[in-house]
Design a protein around this motif. Structure first.
Motif, PDB file in Angstrom:
ATOM      1  N   CYS A  15     -28.334 -52.326   0.117  1.00 36.18           N
ATOM      2  CA  CYS A  15     -28.372 -51.098  -0.696  1.00 36.18           C
ATOM      3  C   CYS A  15     -28.954 -51.368  -2.080  1.00 36.18           C
ATOM      4  CB  CYS A  15     -26.970 -50.502  -0.812  1.00 36.18           C
ATOM      5  SG  CYS A  15     -26.327 -49.797   0.711  1.00 36.18           S
ATOM      6  N   ALA A  16     -28.558 -52.493  -2.693  1.00 40.00           N
ATOM      7  CA  ALA A  16     -29.108 -52.837  -4.006  1.00 40.00           C
ATOM      8  C   ALA A  16     -30.608 -53.077  -3.919  1.00 40.00           C
ATOM      9  CB  ALA A  16     -28.393 -54.067  -4.569  1.00 40.00           C
ATOM     10  N   ALA A  17     -31.049 -53.706  -2.826  1.00 42.47           N
ATOM     11  CA  ALA A  17     -32.481 -53.960  -2.647  1.00 42.47           C
ATOM     12  C   ALA A  17     -33.253 -52.651  -2.474  1.00 42.47           C
ATOM     13  CB  ALA A  17     -32.701 -54.863  -1.431  1.00 42.47           C
ATOM     14  N   ILE A  18     -32.656 -51.674  -1.790  1.00 42.91           N
ATOM     15  CA  ILE A  18     -33.302 -50.366  -1.648  1.00 42.91           C
ATOM     16  C   ILE A  18     -33.492 -49.725  -3.026  1.00 42.91           C
ATOM     17  CG2 ILE A  18     -32.939 -47.999  -0.824  1.00 42.91           C
ATOM     18  CD1 ILE A  18     -31.615 -49.227   1.659  1.00 42.91           C
ATOM     19  N   GLY A  19     -32.442 -49.768  -3.842  1.00 41.36           N
ATOM     20  CA  GLY A  19     -32.549 -49.211  -5.190  1.00 41.36           C
ATOM     21  C   GLY A  19     -33.578 -49.942  -6.024  1.00 41.36           C
ATOM     22  N   PHE A  20     -33.592 -51.262  -5.934  1.00 43.89           N
ATOM     23  CA  PHE A  20     -34.565 -52.065  -6.688  1.00 43.89           C
ATOM     24  C   PHE A  20     -35.987 -51.721  -6.262  1.00 43.89           C
ATOM     25  CE2 PHE A  20     -37.133 -55.762  -7.638  1.00 43.89           C
ATOM     26  CZ  PHE A  20     -36.651 -56.198  -8.865  1.00 43.89           C
ATOM     27  N   GLY A  21     -36.215 -51.679  -4.936  1.00 45.92           N
ATOM     28  CA  GLY A  21     -37.550 -51.361  -4.440  1.00 45.92           C
ATOM     29  C   GLY A  21     -37.972 -49.940  -4.764  1.00 45.92           C
ATOM     30  N   TRP A  22     -37.025 -49.014  -4.723  1.00 47.25           N
ATOM     31  CA  TRP A  22     -37.317 -47.616  -5.046  1.00 47.25           C
ATOM     32  C   TRP A  22     -37.799 -47.499  -6.492  1.00 47.25           C
ATOM     33  CZ3 TRP A  22     -37.176 -43.241  -1.982  1.00 47.25           C
ATOM     34  CH2 TRP A  22     -37.262 -42.010  -2.651  1.00 47.25           C
ATOM     35  N   ALA A  23     -37.073 -48.140  -7.406  1.00 42.14           N
ATOM     36  CA  ALA A  23     -37.457 -48.069  -8.812  1.00 42.14           C
ATOM     37  C   ALA A  23     -38.775 -48.798  -9.065  1.00 42.14           C
ATOM     38  CB  ALA A  23     -36.344 -48.666  -9.677  1.00 42.14           C
ATOM     39  N   ARG A  24     -38.967 -49.919  -8.399  1.00 43.40           N
ATOM     40  CA  ARG A  24     -40.186 -50.700  -8.599  1.00 43.40           C
ATOM     41  C   ARG A  24     -41.424 -49.958  -8.102  1.00 43.40           C
ATOM     42  NH1 ARG A  24     -41.005 -55.836 -10.072  1.00 43.40           N
ATOM     43  NH2 ARG A  24     -42.928 -56.882  -9.432  1.00 43.40           N
ATOM     44  N   SER A  25     -41.245 -49.126  -7.080  1.00 42.08           N
ATOM     45  CA  SER A  25     -42.384 -48.382  -6.544  1.00 42.08           C
ATOM     46  C   SER A  25     -42.769 -47.193  -7.412  1.00 42.08           C
ATOM     47  CB  SER A  25     -42.054 -47.898  -5.123  1.00 42.08           C
ATOM     48  OG  SER A  25     -41.011 -46.941  -5.153  1.00 42.08           O
ATOM     49  N   GLY A  26     -41.961 -46.891  -8.412  1.00 42.21           N
ATOM     50  CA  GLY A  26     -42.282 -45.815  -9.341  1.00 42.21           C
ATOM     51  C   GLY A  26     -41.744 -44.461  -8.970  1.00 42.21           C
ATOM     52  N   HIS A  27     -40.953 -44.376  -7.907  1.00 36.40           N
ATOM     53  CA  HIS A  27     -40.363 -43.096  -7.523  1.00 36.40           C
ATOM     54  C   HIS A  27     -39.308 -42.679  -8.548  1.00 36.40           C
ATOM     55  CE1 HIS A  27     -42.498 -43.057  -3.781  1.00 36.40           C
ATOM     56  NE2 HIS A  27     -41.907 -44.166  -3.346  1.00 36.40           N
ATOM     57  N   GLY A  28     -39.133 -41.379  -8.696  1.00 34.12           N
ATOM     58  CA  GLY A  28     -38.170 -40.865  -9.660  1.00 34.12           C
ATOM     59  C   GLY A  28     -36.736 -41.149  -9.251  1.00 34.12           C
ATOM     60  N   PHE A  29     -35.916 -41.481 -10.227  1.00 30.63           N
ATOM     61  CA  PHE A  29     -34.495 -41.731 -10.001  1.00 30.63           C
ATOM     62  C   PHE A  29     -33.781 -41.570 -11.330  1.00 30.63           C
ATOM     63  CE2 PHE A  29     -30.567 -43.998  -9.316  1.00 30.63           C
ATOM     64  CZ  PHE A  29     -30.282 -43.809  -7.973  1.00 30.63           C
ATOM     65  N   ASP A  30     -32.773 -40.712 -11.352  1.00 31.20           N
ATOM     66  CA  ASP A  30     -32.036 -40.458 -12.591  1.00 31.20           C
ATOM     67  C   ASP A  30     -30.652 -41.102 -12.482  1.00 31.20           C
ATOM     68  OD1 ASP A  30     -30.735 -39.535 -14.814  1.00 31.20           O
ATOM     69  OD2 ASP A  30     -31.289 -37.437 -14.569  1.00 31.20           O
ATOM     70  N   PRO A  31     -30.481 -42.326 -13.013  1.00 36.50           N
ATOM     71  CA  PRO A  31     -29.187 -43.014 -12.897  1.00 36.50           C
ATOM     72  C   PRO A  31     -28.044 -42.251 -13.545  1.00 36.50           C
ATOM     73  CG  PRO A  31     -30.905 -44.536 -13.596  1.00 36.50           C
ATOM     74  CD  PRO A  31     -31.481 -43.156 -13.693  1.00 36.50           C
ATOM     75  N   ASP A  32     -28.321 -41.562 -14.647  1.00 42.93           N
ATOM     76  CA  ASP A  32     -27.263 -40.834 -15.334  1.00 42.93           C
ATOM     77  C   ASP A  32     -26.739 -39.701 -14.452  1.00 42.93           C
ATOM     78  OD1 ASP A  32     -25.680 -40.261 -17.780  1.00 42.93           O
ATOM     79  OD2 ASP A  32     -26.821 -38.400 -17.760  1.00 42.93           O
ATOM     80  N   PHE A  33     -27.672 -38.966 -13.812  1.00 43.08           N
ATOM     81  CA  PHE A  33     -27.257 -37.881 -12.923  1.00 43.08           C
ATOM     82  C   PHE A  33     -26.473 -38.414 -11.726  1.00 43.08           C
ATOM     83  CE2 PHE A  33     -28.365 -35.696  -8.916  1.00 43.08           C
ATOM     84  CZ  PHE A  33     -27.646 -34.521  -9.109  1.00 43.08           C
ATOM     85  N   ILE A  34     -26.997 -39.483 -11.109  1.00 48.66           N
ATOM     86  CA  ILE A  34     -26.335 -40.053  -9.933  1.00 48.66           C
ATOM     87  C   ILE A  34     -24.956 -40.589 -10.309  1.00 48.66           C
ATOM     88  CG2 ILE A  34     -26.449 -41.851  -8.187  1.00 48.66           C
ATOM     89  CD1 ILE A  34     -28.386 -39.570  -7.716  1.00 48.66           C
ATOM     90  N   SER A  35     -24.863 -41.238 -11.463  1.00 51.34           N
ATOM     91  CA  SER A  35     -23.583 -41.797 -11.898  1.00 51.34           C
ATOM     92  C   SER A  35     -22.557 -40.693 -12.120  1.00 51.34           C
ATOM     93  CB  SER A  35     -23.769 -42.613 -13.183  1.00 51.34           C
ATOM     94  OG  SER A  35     -24.631 -43.707 -12.967  1.00 51.34           O
ATOM     95  N   ARG A  36     -22.996 -39.603 -12.734  1.00 51.24           N
ATOM     96  CA  ARG A  36     -22.088 -38.474 -12.946  1.00 51.24           C
ATOM     97  C   ARG A  36     -21.696 -37.829 -11.616  1.00 51.24           C
ATOM     98  NH1 ARG A  36     -21.696 -36.806 -18.235  1.00 51.24           N
ATOM     99  NH2 ARG A  36     -23.161 -37.807 -19.684  1.00 51.24           N
ATOM    100  N   LEU A  37     -22.643 -37.738 -10.694  1.00 53.33           N
ATOM    101  CA  LEU A  37     -22.360 -37.182  -9.375  1.00 53.33           C
ATOM    102  C   LEU A  37     -21.304 -38.013  -8.652  1.00 53.33           C
ATOM    103  CD1 LEU A  37     -23.208 -35.091  -7.154  1.00 53.33           C
ATOM    104  CD2 LEU A  37     -24.849 -36.815  -6.367  1.00 53.33           C
TER     105      LEU A  37
END
Length: 293
Positions: A15-37
């Motif tokens: 799961c951590a590798a998916i997140g790392f690869g997702w961010a590295r590929s430049g796709h949008g991800f809002d950690p603040d929103f996800i953390s609050r969710l």
């Protein structure tokens, strides 16, 4: 034994590798929103679904919560003295000593290592720190709107804790429609926590490697020593002992960086601690599992 440990760590790393690869590929991800969710919906629902379905001794739950308080107090003492001794800003570094990553990383590791009982006990640890993390963490970072009691009353996890304790105390069960709903919503919490951790590892930059290495070692090693002292004092055994030691030795929580960044309380130093301690934990957690299992 090695295969069992790898089986525990594999979902965490995946799961951590998916997140790392997702961010590295430049796709949008809002950690603040996800953390609050996760904090406002996923974690409370996870707590309710687990507490409604697991057979857990109320005294075991209380002992784990007490262990969390004692460990946090010991680490608060260390976090008050060590940065001052090293000539650093205590308010910047203290939260990283007190508040490890017992959610994003601690919950899945405890669940995979000790099953539903481990998850329930890990949630006891998590809920105690969560109730303190936002008010204390924001105040330490310099914010004036931490809210104290008012801020605490706005946290859904507080009400989830009250309901969960009632379920345990009175041996109640949630109605089937409610249970199915919270179980579904709670199921998103752990994967999203781990994916967010991977995104954070890719985005955060470490500029003060030596300092980050020292403080990361103090967080993980000091947390483990505090955990060993507490489990000895409380005479914890079995899954209780394992969960407390694992949670005590977790790396620095990502939320500490979010607070430091928001209030400009040495965010680069805190980011270094988050990244370095997390990388260290990928080695220390399997070693700790090898000892505990």
């Amino acid at each position: 034994m090695l295969y069992d440990i790898f089986s525990i760590m594999a979902p965490v790393l995946a799961c951590a590798a998916i997140g790392f690869g997702w961010a590295r590929s430049g796709h949008g991800f809002d950690p603040d929103f996800i953390s609050r969710l996760v904090l406002n919906i996923g974690a409370p629902c996870l707590m309710l679904s687990v507490m409604s379905s697991v057979e857990l001794d109320m005294q075991a739950f209380q002992r784990t919560a007490l262990a969390c308080v004692l460990i946090a107090a010991l680490m608060a003492l260390a976090g008050s003295l060590i940065p001052r001794w090293l000539g650093h800003d205590v308010r910047a570094f203290l939260p990283s000593f007190m508040f490890p990553n017992v959610g994003n990383m601690g919950l899945p590791v405890c669940f995979l290592a000790f099953g539903q009982e481990g998850l329930a006990l890990a949630l006891a640890f998590f809920m105690v720190l969560s109730l303190a993390h936002f008010p204390v963490g924001i105040l330490m970072a310099g914010g004036k709107q931490a809210g104290g009691a008012a801020g605490l009353l706005k946290m859904p996890i507080l009400y989830a804790v009250i309901i969960a304790l009632s379920l345990l105390w009175f041996d109640w069960q949630l109605p089937a429609p409610v249970f199915n709903s919270v179980q579904l919503l709670g199921g998103m919490a752990i994967p999203l926590m781990l994916i967010t951790l991977g995104v954070s590892l890719q985005r955060l930059q470490v500029r003060q490697w030596r300092q980050a290495l020292i403080y990361s070692g103090l967080r993980i090693g000091g947390g483990l020593l505090a955990g060993l002292l507490v489990v000895w004092l409380l005479d914890l055994q079995g899954a209780e002992r394992g969960v407390v030691l694992l949670q005590a030795a977790m790396p620095v929580a990502v939320f500490n960086f979010l607070f430091a960044e928001r209030y400009q309380r040495e965010p680069q130093a805190v980011a270094g601690m988050v990244v370095m301690s997390t990388l260290m934990s990928f080695a220390t957690v399997p070693l700790l599992l090898f000892w505990l299992i």
